[in-house]
Design a protein around this motif. Structure first.
Motif, PDB file in Angstrom:
ATOM      1  N   SER A  88      -0.558   2.354  15.619  1.00 33.47           N
ATOM      2  CA  SER A  88      -0.148   3.597  16.274  1.00 33.47           C
ATOM      3  C   SER A  88      -1.396   4.371  16.681  1.00 33.47           C
ATOM      4  O   SER A  88      -2.455   4.235  16.062  1.00 33.47           O
ATOM      5  CB  SER A  88       0.710   4.453  15.334  1.00 33.47           C
ATOM      6  N   ASP A 107       3.429   5.443  12.203  1.00 39.43           N
ATOM      7  CA  ASP A 107       3.483   6.223  13.441  1.00 39.43           C
ATOM      8  C   ASP A 107       2.655   7.483  13.279  1.00 39.43           C
ATOM      9  O   ASP A 107       2.719   8.163  12.252  1.00 39.43           O
ATOM     10  CB  ASP A 107       4.916   6.604  13.813  1.00 39.43           C
ATOM     11  N   GLU A 109       1.660  11.031  15.288  1.00 37.52           N
ATOM     12  CA  GLU A 109       2.063  11.944  16.359  1.00 37.52           C
ATOM     13  C   GLU A 109       1.348  13.277  16.205  1.00 37.52           C
ATOM     14  O   GLU A 109       1.198  13.776  15.084  1.00 37.52           O
ATOM     15  CB  GLU A 109       3.574  12.208  16.312  1.00 37.52           C
ATOM     16  N   PHE A 144      11.118  12.578  15.029  1.00 30.99           N
ATOM     17  CA  PHE A 144      10.753  11.567  16.019  1.00 30.99           C
ATOM     18  C   PHE A 144       9.787  10.554  15.419  1.00 30.99           C
ATOM     19  O   PHE A 144       9.968   9.328  15.559  1.00 30.99           O
ATOM     20  CB  PHE A 144      10.128  12.263  17.226  1.00 30.99           C
ATOM     21  N   SER A 145       8.745  11.033  14.734  1.00 30.99           N
ATOM     22  CA  SER A 145       7.746  10.157  14.147  1.00 30.99           C
ATOM     23  C   SER A 145       8.364   9.283  13.053  1.00 30.99           C
ATOM     24  O   SER A 145       8.055   8.083  12.963  1.00 30.99           O
ATOM     25  CB  SER A 145       6.591  10.984  13.581  1.00 30.99           C
ATOM     26  N   LYS A 147      11.451   8.270  12.863  1.00 25.14           N
ATOM     27  CA  LYS A 147      12.275   7.244  13.501  1.00 25.14           C
ATOM     28  C   LYS A 147      11.420   6.153  14.123  1.00 25.14           C
ATOM     29  O   LYS A 147      11.779   4.965  14.088  1.00 25.14           O
ATOM     30  CB  LYS A 147      13.195   7.881  14.543  1.00 25.14           C
ATOM     31  N   GLU A 148      10.284   6.530  14.695  1.00 24.57           N
ATOM     32  CA  GLU A 148       9.379   5.530  15.258  1.00 24.57           C
ATOM     33  C   GLU A 148       8.859   4.590  14.164  1.00 24.57           C
ATOM     34  O   GLU A 148       8.810   3.368  14.357  1.00 24.57           O
ATOM     35  CB  GLU A 148       8.209   6.222  15.953  1.00 24.57           C
ATOM     36  N   TYR A 151      11.683   2.306  13.050  1.00 18.63           N
ATOM     37  CA  TYR A 151      11.960   1.292  14.065  1.00 18.63           C
ATOM     38  C   TYR A 151      10.935   0.159  13.994  1.00 18.63           C
ATOM     39  O   TYR A 151      11.280  -1.026  14.013  1.00 18.63           O
ATOM     40  CB  TYR A 151      11.950   1.930  15.450  1.00 18.63           C
ATOM     41  N   LYS A 152       9.658   0.519  13.901  1.00 17.86           N
ATOM     42  CA  LYS A 152       8.613  -0.500  13.849  1.00 17.86           C
ATOM     43  C   LYS A 152       8.752  -1.376  12.601  1.00 17.86           C
ATOM     44  O   LYS A 152       8.519  -2.593  12.656  1.00 17.86           O
ATOM     45  CB  LYS A 152       7.233   0.159  13.864  1.00 17.86           C
ATOM     46  N   PHE A 164      17.121   6.388  19.793  1.00 14.87           N
ATOM     47  CA  PHE A 164      16.895   7.265  18.649  1.00 14.87           C
ATOM     48  C   PHE A 164      18.186   7.633  17.933  1.00 14.87           C
ATOM     49  O   PHE A 164      18.162   7.984  16.758  1.00 14.87           O
ATOM     50  CB  PHE A 164      16.168   8.536  19.100  1.00 14.87           C
TER      51      PHE A 164
END
Length: 210
Positions: A88, A107, A109, A144-145, A147-148, A151-152, A164
């Motif tokens: 990231s 992640d 951000e 958001f971070s 969830k990223e 996901y990864k 999302f």
């Protein structure tokens, strides 16, 4: 302590033992490595090289030699056999983590509010809580971070793209849970991924390990 050192220290606190870690500055010049290519503008190529440089530093911590880490057809890194990793970056910081687990997601951000017009895209109803609380732009950035990172971490197992809204995140202290809201095989609704986060060097850093 400079930002890269602070990032490395925070990441080591969040990552499980046995993972290699690398940090780089994407603004610095990182030579292209044989066997690795990426299309795109100069900035995209610079970020790609910085990420791969961090990844090789992470491999070195595991006692492994330099080697190319090409991108697959899905643009995900192709890691050496038996390893899994995650990369990231922001405009000024980059990190990579590599290990031997089932999945790892990191992640990074900027700790800045997300624009109100994209909150609806990021937040599921459960993210707002049972009372439908108003979530600030900064809180939305953290979700958001999270969830990223989730996901990864799950992608090596599912190999599926999703939006999302597929995950609902609950943050408690320096930990969070990301729960699936629908079937994403091998995950089912109510499957939960556990994560940790920190705020460091003006960024949110989220980590999920499976």
């Amino acid at each position: 302590m400079d930002d890269l050192a602070a990032l490395a220290r925070a990441a080591r606190d969040l990552l499980p033992q046995g993972h290699g870690l690398g940090v780089t500055d994407p603004r610095a010049a990182h030579p292209a490595f044989p066997g690795e290519t990426v299309a795109g503008v100069a900035k995209r190529q610079s970020e790609f090289r910085a990420g791969r440089h961090a990844a090789r530093a992470a491999l070195a911590e595991l006692g492994l030699p330099d080697r190319p880490i090409p991108a697959g057809a899905d643009r995900a890194p192709i890691w050496p056999l038996g390893l899994i990793g995650s990369i990231s970056h922001s405009d000024r910081l980059c990190l990579a983590a590599v290990g031997r687990g089932r999945g790892i997601g990191v992640d990074l951000e900027p700790a800045e509010p997300l624009e109100p017009q994209i909150h609806r895209m990021i937040l599921s109803p459960e993210d707002r809580g049972s009372e439908g609380a108003v979530i600030s732009g900064l809180e939305t950035r953290l979700i958001f971070s999270a969830k990223e990172a989730a996901y990864k971490a799950q992608y090596p197992l599912s190999r599926q793209l999703f939006d999302f809204q597929t995950l609902a995140v609950t943050v408690q202290g320096d930990r969070f849970e990301a729960r699936f809201r629908r079937d994403i095989a091998p995950f089912t609704p109510q499957s939960v991924l556990q994560g940790r986060w920190a705020q460091v060097a003006g960024h949110f850093l989220c980590v999920v390990a499976l």
